[in-house]
Design a protein around this motif. Sequence first.
Motif, PDB file in Angstrom:
ATOM      1  N   ASN A   2       0.833  -1.201   0.000  1.00 15.67           N
ATOM      2  CA  ASN A   2       0.000   0.000   0.000  1.00 15.67           C
ATOM      3  C   ASN A   2       0.871   1.255   0.000  1.00 15.67           C
ATOM      4  O   ASN A   2       2.103   1.196   0.077  1.00 15.67           O
ATOM      5  CB  ASN A   2      -0.944  -0.005   1.209  1.00 15.67           C
ATOM      6  CG  ASN A   2      -0.169  -0.201   2.525  1.00 15.67           C
ATOM      7  OD1 ASN A   2       0.991   0.174   2.615  1.00 15.67           O
ATOM      8  ND2 ASN A   2      -0.813  -0.787   3.505  1.00 15.67           N
ATOM      9  N   ARG A   4       1.168   3.697   2.224  1.00 15.44           N
ATOM     10  CA  ARG A   4       1.864   4.022   3.475  1.00 15.44           C
ATOM     11  C   ARG A   4       3.155   3.232   3.603  1.00 15.44           C
ATOM     12  O   ARG A   4       4.196   3.773   3.992  1.00 15.44           O
ATOM     13  CB  ARG A   4       0.926   3.741   4.647  1.00 15.44           C
ATOM     14  CG  ARG A   4       1.536   4.065   5.999  1.00 15.44           C
ATOM     15  CD  ARG A   4       0.547   3.846   7.109  1.00 15.44           C
ATOM     16  NE  ARG A   4      -0.596   4.745   6.957  1.00 15.44           N
ATOM     17  CZ  ARG A   4      -1.662   4.737   7.776  1.00 15.44           C
ATOM     18  NH1 ARG A   4      -1.718   3.864   8.764  1.00 15.44           N
ATOM     19  NH2 ARG A   4      -2.653   5.587   7.581  1.00 15.44           N
ATOM     20  N   THR A   5       3.097   1.946   3.274  1.00 14.73           N
ATOM     21  CA  THR A   5       4.301   1.111   3.358  1.00 14.73           C
ATOM     22  C   THR A   5       5.366   1.587   2.374  1.00 14.73           C
ATOM     23  O   THR A   5       6.565   1.614   2.682  1.00 14.73           O
ATOM     24  CB  THR A   5       3.939  -0.349   3.089  1.00 14.73           C
ATOM     25  OG1 THR A   5       2.931  -0.766   4.005  1.00 14.73           O
ATOM     26  CG2 THR A   5       5.145  -1.247   3.237  1.00 14.73           C
ATOM     27  N   ALA A   8       7.033   4.711   3.757  1.00 16.81           N
ATOM     28  CA  ALA A   8       7.935   4.406   4.870  1.00 16.81           C
ATOM     29  C   ALA A   8       9.233   3.781   4.362  1.00 16.81           C
ATOM     30  O   ALA A   8      10.332   4.119   4.824  1.00 16.81           O
ATOM     31  CB  ALA A   8       7.234   3.466   5.858  1.00 16.81           C
TER      32      ALA A   8
END
Length: 383
Positions: A2, A4-5, A8
Amino acid sequence: MNLRTALATALVVLLLAGLGYWWWRTHERVEEWIDLPRSGEAASNPLYVLKLALKKDGVKALSRQRLQPDRYPLGARDTVLLLRDPRQLSASDAKALLAWVHGGGHLIVRTPPLGELSAAASIPVLTELGVKFFPQRETDCVAMYVEHQDSHVEFCQGRRFLLMERAPVPLRAWGADDTGYVFARLPQGRGSVDVIADLDFAVNAAGEEHEEAIKDAPHIALLRQLLAPNYRSGGTVHLIYAADVPSLWMTLLTRSWMAWGPMLLALLLWLWRRAQRFGPLLPSPASERRSLLEHVLASGEHVYRYGYGHLLHAAVRNAFLLRLRRRDPQAAALDGEPQAALLAERFKLTPAEIREALATPVARDHAAFRSRIATLIRLRNSL
């Protein structure tokens, strides 16, 4: 994956890349030489540097802690340098050394270190050569001059000596009869014995002040003259030293503190935790009571407190009557006044006291209860 991953992961990669860039821009690889402490033979052999220097100069050299003539036979053109205290030589080794010197050997022996020494003390090799010592301690330095070098002093901690009349005339000598000698080369047959006040200039590990003494030019010149008789004659230079090995406890204290330090700290913390705290003395806590008699007494008090004293009296009376049936069946078979009269005659009591003890007491009559219980117990114990 996704969003967000992915963000990060990208952030972590950027941070690592920035850290790597900063590291390579601000740090530079350099080489640095650090002098490590001596180890192995270099740490225990004070003549190690001298042995290396002799070998580099084409002279065969051997070093060891003891003479060991059986393992290392001495040749006619050999040189033996004794750094050890000559008092440690055995009589057999001293005799063998002098016989070897007569055949062409060259012996270098130092005088005993400073300390208490009797003028009449017999020292192997030196006493046979006619060498004697001052009874007091001599610490005067001797001036030494080497060409193209600054003035130098030697033998500040050496013991001077004297030559008796029976001693051979020295080939070389350094000193005088009135002040004593610091060096003398005494002929013995085809060889010679060099007696010298000290050999601290030949060592490489005799303390901080002498650690690099052998590298000084005056010391090199003095050593070269000292080894001159059989130098490069095809013989071997035998360097005999006494290793100054520290004690086990000193080694543990100085080199193993990383192990015993935390263990000692843990022991002290354990002792502190187990020790009693400072403060006023407190009485010991009462321990748990497990006495059966105390439980019986407490049960009786509980029963009597709640108005069941007649049950306690009945239990004591039944215990008396059971023993009466075993000991006196005739009296136990009776009842009423005949039984009271027979028991009164036997126990020397009145019939009224017997009847009162056997009768159930009135509730809450404490005096009557105690009296009847006491009488029944006394009658039972009398059977």
